[in-house]
Design a protein around this motif. Structure first.
Motif, PDB file in Angstrom:
ATOM      1  N   SER A 144     -17.242 -19.498 -29.480  1.00 11.31           N
ATOM      2  CA  SER A 144     -17.514 -18.335 -28.642  1.00 11.31           C
ATOM      3  C   SER A 144     -17.813 -17.140 -29.535  1.00 11.31           C
ATOM      4  O   SER A 144     -17.324 -17.051 -30.664  1.00 11.31           O
ATOM      5  CB  SER A 144     -16.303 -18.008 -27.764  1.00 11.31           C
ATOM      6  OG  SER A 144     -15.993 -19.066 -26.894  1.00 11.31           O
ATOM      7  N   ASN A 195     -33.145 -13.736 -23.515  1.00  9.36           N
ATOM      8  CA  ASN A 195     -32.728 -13.134 -22.262  1.00  9.36           C
ATOM      9  C   ASN A 195     -33.734 -12.080 -21.869  1.00  9.36           C
ATOM     10  O   ASN A 195     -34.068 -11.232 -22.708  1.00  9.36           O
ATOM     11  CB  ASN A 195     -31.340 -12.496 -22.407  1.00  9.36           C
ATOM     12  CG  ASN A 195     -30.737 -12.141 -21.073  1.00  9.36           C
ATOM     13  OD1 ASN A 195     -30.556 -13.003 -20.237  1.00  9.36           O
ATOM     14  ND2 ASN A 195     -30.449 -10.878 -20.870  1.00  9.36           N
ATOM     15  N   SER A 245     -25.388 -21.254 -24.896  1.00  5.55           N
ATOM     16  CA  SER A 245     -25.403 -20.614 -23.586  1.00  5.55           C
ATOM     17  C   SER A 245     -24.874 -19.191 -23.727  1.00  5.55           C
ATOM     18  O   SER A 245     -24.272 -18.845 -24.756  1.00  5.55           O
ATOM     19  CB  SER A 245     -24.569 -21.403 -22.570  1.00  5.55           C
ATOM     20  OG  SER A 245     -23.222 -21.493 -22.978  1.00  5.55           O
ATOM     21  N   ARG A 246     -25.131 -18.389 -22.700  1.00  9.98           N
ATOM     22  CA  ARG A 246     -24.655 -17.010 -22.721  1.00  9.98           C
ATOM     23  C   ARG A 246     -24.179 -16.616 -21.333  1.00  9.98           C
ATOM     24  O   ARG A 246     -24.710 -17.074 -20.324  1.00  9.98           O
ATOM     25  CB  ARG A 246     -25.755 -16.064 -23.214  1.00  9.98           C
ATOM     26  CG  ARG A 246     -26.996 -16.032 -22.357  1.00  9.98           C
ATOM     27  CD  ARG A 246     -28.148 -15.317 -23.063  1.00  9.98           C
ATOM     28  NE  ARG A 246     -27.871 -13.902 -23.277  1.00  9.98           N
ATOM     29  CZ  ARG A 246     -28.546 -13.131 -24.120  1.00  9.98           C
ATOM     30  NH1 ARG A 246     -29.539 -13.640 -24.837  1.00  9.98           N
ATOM     31  NH2 ARG A 246     -28.246 -11.855 -24.242  1.00  9.98           N
ATOM     32  N   ASP A 247     -23.169 -15.764 -21.305  1.00 10.79           N
ATOM     33  CA  ASP A 247     -22.625 -15.246 -20.058  1.00 10.79           C
ATOM     34  C   ASP A 247     -22.738 -13.725 -20.128  1.00 10.79           C
ATOM     35  O   ASP A 247     -21.940 -13.070 -20.812  1.00 10.79           O
ATOM     36  CB  ASP A 247     -21.173 -15.691 -19.903  1.00 10.79           C
ATOM     37  CG  ASP A 247     -20.581 -15.298 -18.557  1.00 10.79           C
ATOM     38  OD1 ASP A 247     -21.068 -14.313 -17.951  1.00 10.79           O
ATOM     39  OD2 ASP A 247     -19.621 -15.952 -18.120  1.00 10.79           O
ATOM     40  N   SER A 248     -23.723 -13.188 -19.424  1.00 11.53           N
ATOM     41  CA  SER A 248     -23.957 -11.744 -19.493  1.00 11.53           C
ATOM     42  C   SER A 248     -22.848 -10.945 -18.830  1.00 11.53           C
ATOM     43  O   SER A 248     -22.613  -9.793 -19.183  1.00 11.53           O
ATOM     44  CB  SER A 248     -25.306 -11.402 -18.868  1.00 11.53           C
ATOM     45  OG  SER A 248     -26.364 -11.931 -19.654  1.00 11.53           O
ATOM     46  N   ALA A 249     -22.153 -11.552 -17.869  1.00 11.27           N
ATOM     47  CA  ALA A 249     -21.047 -10.855 -17.212  1.00 11.27           C
ATOM     48  C   ALA A 249     -19.877 -10.659 -18.184  1.00 11.27           C
ATOM     49  O   ALA A 249     -19.118  -9.698 -18.071  1.00 11.27           O
ATOM     50  CB  ALA A 249     -20.586 -11.627 -15.988  1.00 11.27           C
ATOM     51  N   LYS A 250     -19.746 -11.574 -19.133  1.00 11.73           N
ATOM     52  CA  LYS A 250     -18.643 -11.505 -20.094  1.00 11.73           C
ATOM     53  C   LYS A 250     -19.106 -11.044 -21.474  1.00 11.73           C
ATOM     54  O   LYS A 250     -18.297 -10.980 -22.403  1.00 11.73           O
ATOM     55  CB  LYS A 250     -17.973 -12.870 -20.219  1.00 11.73           C
ATOM     56  CG  LYS A 250     -17.300 -13.352 -18.945  1.00 11.73           C
ATOM     57  CD  LYS A 250     -16.630 -14.696 -19.161  1.00 11.73           C
ATOM     58  CE  LYS A 250     -15.932 -15.166 -17.889  1.00 11.73           C
ATOM     59  NZ  LYS A 250     -15.280 -16.488 -18.074  1.00 11.73           N
ATOM     60  N   THR A 302     -20.698 -12.678 -23.672  1.00 18.59           N
ATOM     61  CA  THR A 302     -20.234 -13.725 -24.576  1.00 18.59           C
ATOM     62  C   THR A 302     -21.295 -14.800 -24.778  1.00 18.59           C
ATOM     63  O   THR A 302     -21.963 -15.199 -23.827  1.00 18.59           O
ATOM     64  CB  THR A 302     -18.934 -14.361 -24.055  1.00 18.59           C
ATOM     65  OG1 THR A 302     -17.940 -13.342 -23.929  1.00 18.59           O
ATOM     66  CG2 THR A 302     -18.413 -15.421 -25.011  1.00 18.59           C
ATOM     67  N   TYR A 348     -21.987 -18.710 -26.404  1.00 18.31           N
ATOM     68  CA  TYR A 348     -21.252 -19.949 -26.649  1.00 18.31           C
ATOM     69  C   TYR A 348     -22.120 -20.943 -27.416  1.00 18.31           C
ATOM     70  O   TYR A 348     -23.343 -20.899 -27.369  1.00 18.31           O
ATOM     71  CB  TYR A 348     -20.822 -20.594 -25.327  1.00 18.31           C
ATOM     72  CG  TYR A 348     -19.964 -19.725 -24.458  1.00 18.31           C
ATOM     73  CD1 TYR A 348     -20.506 -19.023 -23.387  1.00 18.31           C
ATOM     74  CD2 TYR A 348     -18.591 -19.602 -24.697  1.00 18.31           C
ATOM     75  CE1 TYR A 348     -19.735 -18.222 -22.592  1.00 18.31           C
ATOM     76  CE2 TYR A 348     -17.804 -18.800 -23.900  1.00 18.31           C
ATOM     77  CZ  TYR A 348     -18.375 -18.111 -22.848  1.00 18.31           C
ATOM     78  OH  TYR A 348     -17.598 -17.319 -22.059  1.00 18.31           O
TER      79      TYR A 348
END
Length: 119
Positions: free
Chosen positions: A21, A53, A71-76, A78, A80
């Protein structure tokens, strides 16, 4: 102040899995192309995987295709890297990189996390 903090590295047996992460702060995550690089002593830093993105286009080094998933989590904010079927040659320090799509030259690195694949 921009910070990229990697975590999730460690010692794993060949064939095993790890999930890295990278927590990003101090930047607009959506405006950055995010990548994972790795480096071993005496060798140049190698790009492992990149995710854009928006669109989430993924690009992988040939050596990790089919085994690693970025992968990516824009809300966090973060990033991965899921690493499966790990091999001893994957042993390296893994770094997170953020490159701005808005301002040329805005390029940031994390401190790295060690991944060791050994029996």
């Amino acid at each position: 102040q921009v910070q990229l903090v990697e975590s999730g590295g460690g010692l794993v047996q060949p064939g095993g899995s790890l999930r890295l992460s990278c927590a990003a702060s101090g930047l607009n995550f959506r405006n950055y192309v995010m990548s994972w690089y790795r480096q071993t002593p005496g060798k140049a830093r190698e790009r492992v995987a990149t995710i854009t993105n928006p669109g989430g286009i993924e690009v992988y080094a040939e050596s990790v295709k089919g085994r690693f998933t970025i992968s990516r989590d824009s809300a966090k904010n973060t990033l991965y890297l899921q690493m499966n079927s790990l091999k001893p040659e994957d042993t390296a320090v893994f770094y997170c990189n953020a490159r701005s799509t808005v301002v040329a030259g805005w390029d940031y690195w994390g401190q790295g996390t060690q991944v060791t694949v050994s029996s």
